[in-house]
Design a protein around this motif. Structure first.
Motif, PDB file in Angstrom:
ATOM      1  N   UNK A  69      -0.014   1.701  11.395  1.00  0.00           N
ATOM      2  CA  UNK A  69       1.058   2.691  11.439  1.00  0.00           C
ATOM      3  C   UNK A  69       2.303   2.214  10.705  1.00  0.00           C
ATOM      4  N   UNK A  70       2.627   0.947  10.872  1.00  0.00           N
ATOM      5  CA  UNK A  70       3.789   0.376  10.181  1.00  0.00           C
ATOM      6  C   UNK A  70       3.556   0.348   8.673  1.00  0.00           C
ATOM      7  N   UNK A  71       2.341   0.042   8.268  1.00  0.00           N
ATOM      8  CA  UNK A  71       2.012   0.048   6.844  1.00  0.00           C
ATOM      9  C   UNK A  71       2.201   1.454   6.280  1.00  0.00           C
ATOM     10  N   UNK A  72       1.690   2.456   6.980  1.00  0.00           N
ATOM     11  CA  UNK A  72       1.825   3.840   6.513  1.00  0.00           C
ATOM     12  C   UNK A  72       3.292   4.264   6.462  1.00  0.00           C
ATOM     13  N   UNK A  73       4.042   3.867   7.459  1.00  0.00           N
ATOM     14  CA  UNK A  73       5.461   4.209   7.473  1.00  0.00           C
ATOM     15  C   UNK A  73       6.199   3.561   6.297  1.00  0.00           C
ATOM     16  N   UNK A  74       5.888   2.313   6.044  1.00  0.00           N
ATOM     17  CA  UNK A  74       6.552   1.597   4.956  1.00  0.00           C
ATOM     18  C   UNK A  74       6.186   2.163   3.586  1.00  0.00           C
ATOM     19  N   UNK A  75       4.956   2.565   3.427  1.00  0.00           N
ATOM     20  CA  UNK A  75       4.496   3.085   2.141  1.00  0.00           C
ATOM     21  C   UNK A  75       4.910   4.530   1.898  1.00  0.00           C
ATOM     22  N   UNK A  76       5.074   5.320   2.948  1.00  0.00           N
ATOM     23  CA  UNK A  76       5.375   6.750   2.823  1.00  0.00           C
ATOM     24  C   UNK A  76       4.453   7.417   1.805  1.00  0.00           C
ATOM     25  N   UNK A  77       3.144   7.315   2.013  1.00  0.00           N
ATOM     26  CA  UNK A  77       2.202   7.829   1.021  1.00  0.00           C
ATOM     27  C   UNK A  77       2.121   9.353   1.018  1.00  0.00           C
ATOM     28  N   UNK A  78       1.631   9.886  -0.089  1.00  0.00           N
ATOM     29  CA  UNK A  78       1.332  11.315  -0.142  1.00  0.00           C
ATOM     30  C   UNK A  78       0.228  11.592   0.872  1.00  0.00           C
ATOM     31  N   UNK A  79      -0.012  12.846   1.163  1.00  0.00           N
ATOM     32  CA  UNK A  79      -1.059  13.186   2.133  1.00  0.00           C
ATOM     33  C   UNK A  79      -2.424  12.665   1.684  1.00  0.00           C
TER      34      UNK A  79
END
Length: 132
Positions: free
Chosen positions: A69-79
């Motif tokens: 979850x932290x990785x996804x938050x940090x990256x702010x990836x497209x859907x």
């Protein structure tokens, strides 16, 4: 040897502290960042750890999912990119859920190797793509 604390610090610290701002711009332009393959592998490793560490007695019920979850938050990836990262995490989880029903010496070894590999990937990404 248990090394979860150093890996957690690397995952949450080293990778994202030094990420250059252009990574988000590249993702919005459609081109994945140059560290994409490593990030996919790291996501898979987090999924495997999420399954295998608690199986082998580590008190880490949600730790590796939280790291993801932290990785996804940090990256702010497209859907679409988020979907690929989550799929990699799930692939890592499922690959071990299909094989291991109890902690074995092989599972312990896999867990240790994934901790080491995840830490190395985190260091390498931060060193290679982090800002100065």
């Amino acid at each position: 040897m248990k090394t979860t604390a150093p890996l957690a610090l690397l995952l949450l610290g080293l990778v994202w502290l030094g990420m250059p701002a252009p990574a988000a711009a590249q993702a919005t332009e459609g081109a994945p960042p140059p560290y994409e393959a490593d990030l996919m592998r790291l996501s898979e490793i987090l999924g495997a750890l999420h399954y295998i560490r608690p199986l082998c007695g580590a008190a880490e019920a949600t730790r590796w999912r939280d790291e993801m979850g932290a990785l996804l938050e940090a990256e702010s990836p497209s859907d679409a990119r988020r979907g690929r990262l989550v799929a990699a995490f799930n692939r890592g989880y499922e690959s071990y859920a299909q094989v291991y029903r109890s902690c074995t010496p092989s599972a312990e070894l896999a867990s240790q190797r994934y901790l080491e590999t995840g830490a190395k990937l985190s260091r390498d990404i931060a060193a290679r793509y982090g800002s100065n």
